[in-house]
Design a protein around this motif. Structure first.
Motif, mmCIF file in Angstrom:
data_model
loop_
_atom_site.group_PDB
_atom_site.id
_atom_site.type_symbol
_atom_site.label_atom_id
_atom_site.label_comp_id
_atom_site.label_asym_id
_atom_site.label_seq_id
_atom_site.Cartn_x
_atom_site.Cartn_y
_atom_site.Cartn_z
ATOM 1 N N GLN A 195 -2.371 -2.642 11.803
ATOM 2 C CA GLN A 195 -2.340 -1.954 10.519
ATOM 3 C C GLN A 195 -2.655 -2.913 9.379
ATOM 4 O O GLN A 195 -2.135 -4.026 9.328
ATOM 5 C CB GLN A 195 -0.945 -1.351 10.324
ATOM 6 N N SER A 196 -3.522 -2.462 8.483
ATOM 7 C CA SER A 196 -3.766 -3.179 7.228
ATOM 8 C C SER A 196 -3.267 -2.313 6.084
ATOM 9 O O SER A 196 -3.497 -1.099 6.079
ATOM 10 C CB SER A 196 -5.262 -3.429 7.022
ATOM 11 N N ARG A 197 -2.603 -2.951 5.145
ATOM 12 C CA ARG A 197 -2.266 -2.255 3.903
ATOM 13 C C ARG A 197 -2.807 -3.059 2.732
ATOM 14 O O ARG A 197 -2.627 -4.275 2.662
ATOM 15 C CB ARG A 197 -0.759 -2.078 3.734
ATOM 16 N N VAL A 198 -3.465 -2.342 1.827
ATOM 17 C CA VAL A 198 -4.094 -2.991 0.678
ATOM 18 C C VAL A 198 -3.753 -2.189 -0.576
ATOM 19 O O VAL A 198 -3.616 -0.954 -0.523
ATOM 20 C CB VAL A 198 -5.633 -3.034 0.854
ATOM 21 N N SER A 199 -3.590 -2.881 -1.674
ATOM 22 C CA SER A 199 -3.501 -2.218 -2.975
ATOM 23 C C SER A 199 -4.793 -2.521 -3.733
ATOM 24 O O SER A 199 -5.190 -3.678 -3.844
ATOM 25 C CB SER A 199 -2.290 -2.744 -3.748
ATOM 26 N N VAL A 200 -5.454 -1.481 -4.207
ATOM 27 C CA VAL A 200 -6.755 -1.636 -4.860
ATOM 28 C C VAL A 200 -6.647 -1.125 -6.294
ATOM 29 O O VAL A 200 -6.228 0.013 -6.526
ATOM 30 C CB VAL A 200 -7.848 -0.834 -4.116
ATOM 31 N N LYS A 201 -6.981 -2.000 -7.228
ATOM 32 C CA LYS A 201 -6.895 -1.611 -8.636
ATOM 33 C C LYS A 201 -8.294 -1.633 -9.256
ATOM 34 O O LYS A 201 -9.002 -2.635 -9.165
ATOM 35 C CB LYS A 201 -5.979 -2.572 -9.381
ATOM 36 N N PHE A 202 -8.674 -0.534 -9.885
ATOM 37 C CA PHE A 202 -9.923 -0.474 -10.628
ATOM 38 C C PHE A 202 -9.593 -0.559 -12.116
ATOM 39 O O PHE A 202 -8.700 0.153 -12.599
ATOM 40 C CB PHE A 202 -10.669 0.839 -10.330
ATOM 41 N N ILE A 203 -10.319 -1.409 -12.832
ATOM 42 C CA ILE A 203 -10.022 -1.633 -14.243
ATOM 43 C C ILE A 203 -11.258 -1.298 -15.078
ATOM 44 O O ILE A 203 -12.342 -1.845 -14.855
ATOM 45 C CB ILE A 203 -9.602 -3.093 -14.492
ATOM 46 N N GLY A 204 -11.097 -0.355 -16.013
ATOM 47 C CA GLY A 204 -12.207 0.054 -16.870
ATOM 48 C C GLY A 204 -11.752 0.115 -18.303
ATOM 49 O O GLY A 204 -11.214 -0.861 -18.818
ATOM 50 N N ALA A 205 -11.906 1.263 -18.943
ATOM 51 C CA ALA A 205 -11.493 1.402 -20.336
ATOM 52 C C ALA A 205 -10.934 2.803 -20.562
ATOM 53 O O ALA A 205 -11.564 3.795 -20.208
ATOM 54 C CB ALA A 205 -12.682 1.156 -21.264
#
Lengths: 396, 396
Positions: free
Chosen positions: B197-207
């Motif tokens: 199992q892989s767990r990842v937190s992914v954050k996208f940053i825009g405006a």
């Protein structure tokens, strides 16, 4: 620059220790009225606060008719210095620019008391009071402290009734609060319509299952369904001129990394200057939500929360602004305002239009909100041209 | 059916007034041990609770080696009656079925004290204690009341050390907790691997911009970006056999219907029996997240939170289960468990395998969790065949 300095000075008058906040009928608003009212008096205006809390300064002319100019003095939380306020200060400085010279009409400068909707969760209380559309439902509405609009008005104390003689026109100067002028490198634009707006809450209902034990083919994943529809919303808006559509709020339940989302609720915000174009888009997006949900063996609930028609501004007032800009060598673009403004409330009964001033970076509702001094100078010159035009050609 | 009735009886033993909840070393768990321990004694077993809180009943044979069977007795919040518990009860009933007849090996029935991770936020405390991999970090970990694992163990009182002679094999019978057997209309399946199992937190940053004033072409919308990537995750998993990938958690900031999302964070959960296949998928999804963000003029943060390798179960133990099923005319499918189980903790040091029992509707971790009586009967017959086979052919 004086206008900008005044806006920055007013930004210090706040009821919050964290940034600028001035809500309807607050003590901070009273201090703001004292400062702006003082400038009005110095410019030779008679000043009052009406029964909807609007600050009103009248520079008397030789005739009886009244030209109305201004915007609002309240702010959102942690606000910038220019949203609303700049329009009041520009109107004030246009009167100052007369140096006491009387015109064949009165100029009334208005600082609306409430536009942002912070204190009572309902916007436009000031302008609605001005045009006489404050109904009992709104007057009985309570703030977080349990005080009703009516009680707040009674406790504040006013010197005149909100409703008065109709002005013959209303000009509202306001920062754009969007990136259009900045990205086109234009100082000002003329608003010819306020977009209508639909708000919808969309819920997709599937099944919350174990993220490890449920094969892809047996899932009823509402977050993946919502994702597919969010892209359809974006695609639909991109393919239709003047349409904006936004999903800004999303809640996936249970919202755990190892559980497939069994229920996902998203918001939809659709705006367009044409009600027909907006309604067509909303209907198509509804059909797409239903189709995507069906394809994925999910169900979908569609709850319309707002269906506010577009407001067309007055052609003659727009034409005056266009001519006034042309006199400065500027062919000002006509644009739709995607946000609501006081002019939207006044337009049905008072011929109204708006001049937008460029918002660098499109930033507003934020302490980083700015204006360029040269743009404000352009707006002031256009305002003077408007007054000159009205003085010279309008049959008063 | 006796086994099902016993599970339902145990489900009434709860530390919560809202559904079944039995956490590590709780008073409810003590009551559970008394009931199950009583059944063990009646079946002729010697009963103890070890220093990791596991309930252990030994039915002595004529030899010294030990066959281990069982599962866990703790539950999630608002649990069903069968997850874990059914495996303990089946093991118990297999011993009861001997009617006191001694085998050439001992049978130890184990009820692990902690598998779900509710009390301390870390799972497998019971089985990790059993194999001697409880480290100081885990022993010092505190529950919501500030009590450490070590303190809880000291306060509870135990009759023997957790670590003992190694069993020669471990069989864990467990509900599937997924829909595979049910949708294929099969009673049981044999688990040959626990997925990594892989767990990842992914954050996208825009405006974060105004939903009304920002044209589609000038947006940096992180929620639309996340939506595009969520579909890519789904597509990637669908196109790869045995892979599951899930986005179950999403947070859009500021999360308002009239503001374009300036920052969106999502979870990613990827599982596969092959570590290589899982790692390839995670890498591809990372590249896709970066590419989609770049295309949209956004930035992306990728934070890996878990990278747990797959566990292969023992080929010989699997073969014994296959033969035992075939004796009942069942060609049991081999399957990967997408969820972790105690067998995963024991497998590195004790030859282990699991039998999955169909979960109607794939439902688990919910009061609606069920098993079919005929499936439990099949599992019991397979268990008896395993014991017969070991008695007859294993060189002990």
């Amino acid at each position: 620059m004086k206008a900008i300095d005044r806006c920055l000075e007013l930004a210090k008058i706040s009821e919050s220790s964290y940034g600028t906040l001035r809500t309807f009928l607050s003590e901070a608003m009273r201090s703001c009225y004292e400062l702006v009212g003082g400038w009005m008096r110095e410019a030779g205006m008679s000043v009052s606060v009406d029964s909807a809390g609007n600050l009103r300064g009248v520079f008397a002319g030789t005739g009886t008719k009244t030209l109305l100019m201004g915007s609002h003095l309240d702010t959102v939380e942690n606000a910038g210095a220019f949203d609303g306020i700049l329009g009041v200060i520009i109107a004030l400085e246009l009167v100052e620019g007369l140096n006491g010279r009387r015109l064949p009409f009165n100029i009334e400068v208005i600082g609306f008391s409430e536009e942002e909707g912070v204190r009572f969760g309902v916007p436009f209380i000031g302008s609605r009071g001005f045009v006489g559309t404050l109904d009992d439902e709104l007057l009985n509405r309570k703030d977080a402290a349990g005080i009703s609009v009516a009680d707040a008005i009674r406790a504040y104390g006013f010197s005149q009734d909100a409703k008065q003689n109709q002005p013959f026109a209303f000009f509202e100067f306001h920062i754009e609060q969007g990136p259009v002028l900045d990205s086109a490198n234009e100082a000002v634009g003329i608003v010819d319509a306020i977009a209508g707006q639909s708000r919808v809450s969309v819920k997709f209902i599937g099944a919350a299952n174990h993220a490890g034990t449920t094969p892809m083919s047996l899932r009823r994943d509402t977050l993946a369904c919502a994702a597919e529809w969010i892209l359809a919303v974006e695609e639909r808006a991109k393919s239709s001129s003047g349409l904006v559509a936004t999903v800004g709020r999303i809640q996936a339940v249970p919202g755990l990394s190892n559980v497939i989302s069994g229920e996902t609720t998203v918001s939809l915000d659709v705006r367009h200057a044409s009600d027909q174009a907006r309604e067509n888009a909303v209907l198509e997006l509804r059909n797409q939500a239903a189709a995507i949900a069906k394809k994925r063996n999910l169900s979908m609930n569609w709850t319309e929360q707002l269906d506010q028609p577009a407001t067309s501004l007055d052609e003659q007032v727009i034409a005056i602004l266009q001519a006034a800009a042309l006199k400065e060598g500027i062919t000002a673009r006509k644009m739709t305002s995607g946000a609501g403004h006081d002019a939207m409330i006044l337009a049905p009964t008072i011929p109204s239009a708006m001049l937008f001033v460029r918002s660098p970076g499109g930033i507003s509702h934020d302490p980083a909100e700015t204006v360029r001094a040269e743009d404000v100078a352009v707006a002031l010159r256009i305002g003077r041209n408007v007054i000159d035009y009205l003085e010279g050609s309008l049959k008063i």
